[in-house]
Design an enzyme around this catalytic site. Structure first.
Site, mmCIF file in Angstrom:
data_model
loop_
_atom_site.group_PDB
_atom_site.id
_atom_site.type_symbol
_atom_site.label_atom_id
_atom_site.label_comp_id
_atom_site.label_asym_id
_atom_site.label_seq_id
_atom_site.Cartn_x
_atom_site.Cartn_y
_atom_site.Cartn_z
ATOM 1 N N HIS A 286 0.877 -1.167 0.064
ATOM 2 C CA HIS A 286 -0.010 0.158 0.006
ATOM 3 C C HIS A 286 0.708 1.174 -0.028
ATOM 4 O O HIS A 286 0.444 2.394 -0.312
ATOM 5 C CB HIS A 286 -0.982 0.073 1.171
ATOM 6 C CG HIS A 286 -2.138 -0.637 0.986
ATOM 7 N ND1 HIS A 286 -3.264 -0.037 0.062
ATOM 8 C CD2 HIS A 286 -2.678 -1.966 1.412
ATOM 9 C CE1 HIS A 286 -4.314 -1.201 0.133
ATOM 10 N NE2 HIS A 286 -3.956 -1.844 0.845
ATOM 11 N N ASP B 297 -7.825 -1.168 -2.139
ATOM 12 C CA ASP B 297 -9.181 -1.865 -1.440
ATOM 13 C C ASP B 297 -10.196 -1.467 -2.140
ATOM 14 O O ASP B 297 -10.762 -0.175 -2.108
ATOM 15 C CB ASP B 297 -8.951 -1.691 0.078
ATOM 16 C CG ASP B 297 -7.776 -2.085 0.457
ATOM 17 O OD1 ASP B 297 -7.233 -3.215 0.230
ATOM 18 O OD2 ASP B 297 -7.344 -1.722 1.751
ATOM 19 N N GLU C 54 -7.713 -11.601 1.580
ATOM 20 C CA GLU C 54 -8.730 -10.287 1.530
ATOM 21 C C GLU C 54 -9.491 -10.352 0.332
ATOM 22 O O GLU C 54 -8.802 -9.710 -0.840
ATOM 23 C CB GLU C 54 -7.903 -9.256 1.776
ATOM 24 C CG GLU C 54 -7.006 -9.399 2.940
ATOM 25 C CD GLU C 54 -6.232 -7.935 3.349
ATOM 26 O OE1 GLU C 54 -5.601 -7.975 4.526
ATOM 27 O OE2 GLU C 54 -6.137 -7.086 2.306
ATOM 28 N N HIS D 298 -8.873 -6.788 -1.427
ATOM 29 C CA HIS D 298 -7.485 -6.287 -1.947
ATOM 30 C C HIS D 298 -6.948 -6.754 -3.316
ATOM 31 O O HIS D 298 -6.829 -7.900 -3.680
ATOM 32 C CB HIS D 298 -6.362 -6.750 -0.925
ATOM 33 C CG HIS D 298 -5.103 -6.296 -0.967
ATOM 34 N ND1 HIS D 298 -4.567 -5.333 -0.100
ATOM 35 C CD2 HIS D 298 -3.996 -6.530 -1.908
ATOM 36 C CE1 HIS D 298 -3.199 -5.167 -0.680
ATOM 37 N NE2 HIS D 298 -3.156 -6.041 -1.619
#
Length: 253
Positions: A143, A150, A214, A217
């Site tokens: 990130h 996201d 996730e 993500h």
């Protein structure tokens, strides 16, 4: 194609193992110099909800920045969605302070509930949902590059669709393929599974890779993308916002 018809044609989300962080950190980075751009510039069907700023997390910014290539790929993905479905961007480029806060907070919560975990087990459990904070030019946190994003889906009124768990829930059910392995699904779980499939395949078609733990993500151009996409190198290293102070320093230096 009507949404219900499309959902019936989507294949299952494939299962992938957790990343080997030591291996992916060795992927070379050849930064292409793309700037960070704010996702709030994007027209519908993209909307932006900077989740961490809304939650009051220290250091979080009220905008979602991504690299320009990610911006364009996200917009193309959103435009390919069925009519009445949109894309919500929840987080993109992340200041190091926010990454450190998220990692420390989750690690403390896991340790509180599972105090008998070894240090190695605690690190592995934390890494399942938050990567280790790193500004290393050779191995930055995803990130921190502007290549990780996201996202979730929303309806025509902008309300998030049911994805089975909330964004950032550190639960086994947050794994992208969770519902693919259940023998029987409730009607609500069936709907969440189909929504995850739609998100996954929409993003995958535009070149994004997904972090298996996730469902929200996705990566484009960073080392996680190089790892799961089997690319020779990553396009994005650590990035910083172009502040007015930095701009003046360059101009007057």
């Amino acid at each position: 194609m009507p949404l219900n018809t499309l959902l019936k044609t989507l294949p299952p989300i494939p299962s992938h193992p957790a990343p080997c962080w030591e291996q992916l950190r060795r992927a070379p980075i050849e930064d292409n110099g793309e700037r960070l751009v704010p996702m709030s510039l994007a027209p519908a069907p993209v909307s932006v909800y900077p989740a961490y700023a809304r939650l009051g997390i220290p250091g979080a910014i009220p905008e979602c920045f991504v690299r320009e290539g990610v911006y364009r790929a996200l917009l193309t993905a959103a435009r390919s969605l069925p009519e009445g479905i949109g894309l919500i961007v929840l987080d993109g480029w992340r200041p190091w302070r926010v990454q450190q806060y998220l990692f420390d907070t989750l690690q403390e919560a896991i340790h509180h509930h599972q105090p008998d975990l070894s240090e190695a087990e605690l690190l592995e459990r934390t890494r399942e949902f938050v990567s280790v904070p790193s500004r290393d030019p050779l191995a930055p946190s995803p990130h921190l590059t502007g290549g990780a994003v996201d996202v979730t889906l929303c309806d025509a009124d902008g309300l998030p669709l049911d994805m089975g768990t909330l964004f950032d829930e550190a639960l086994p059910a947050s794994h992208s393929d969770y519902f693919e392995h259940l023998e029987t699904l409730t009607p609500q779980q069936h709907k969440a599974r189909d929504h995850r499939r739609l998100l996954y395949h929409t993003m995958h078609q535009q070149g994004f890779t997904n972090l298996p733990s996730e469902w929200w993500h996705f990566d484009y151009g960073d080392q996680l993308w190089a790892y799961y996409g089997q690319h020779d190198h990553a396009h994005y290293g650590p990035a910083e916002l172009d502040t007015i102070e930095n701009r003046w320093r360059r101009q007057l230096g």
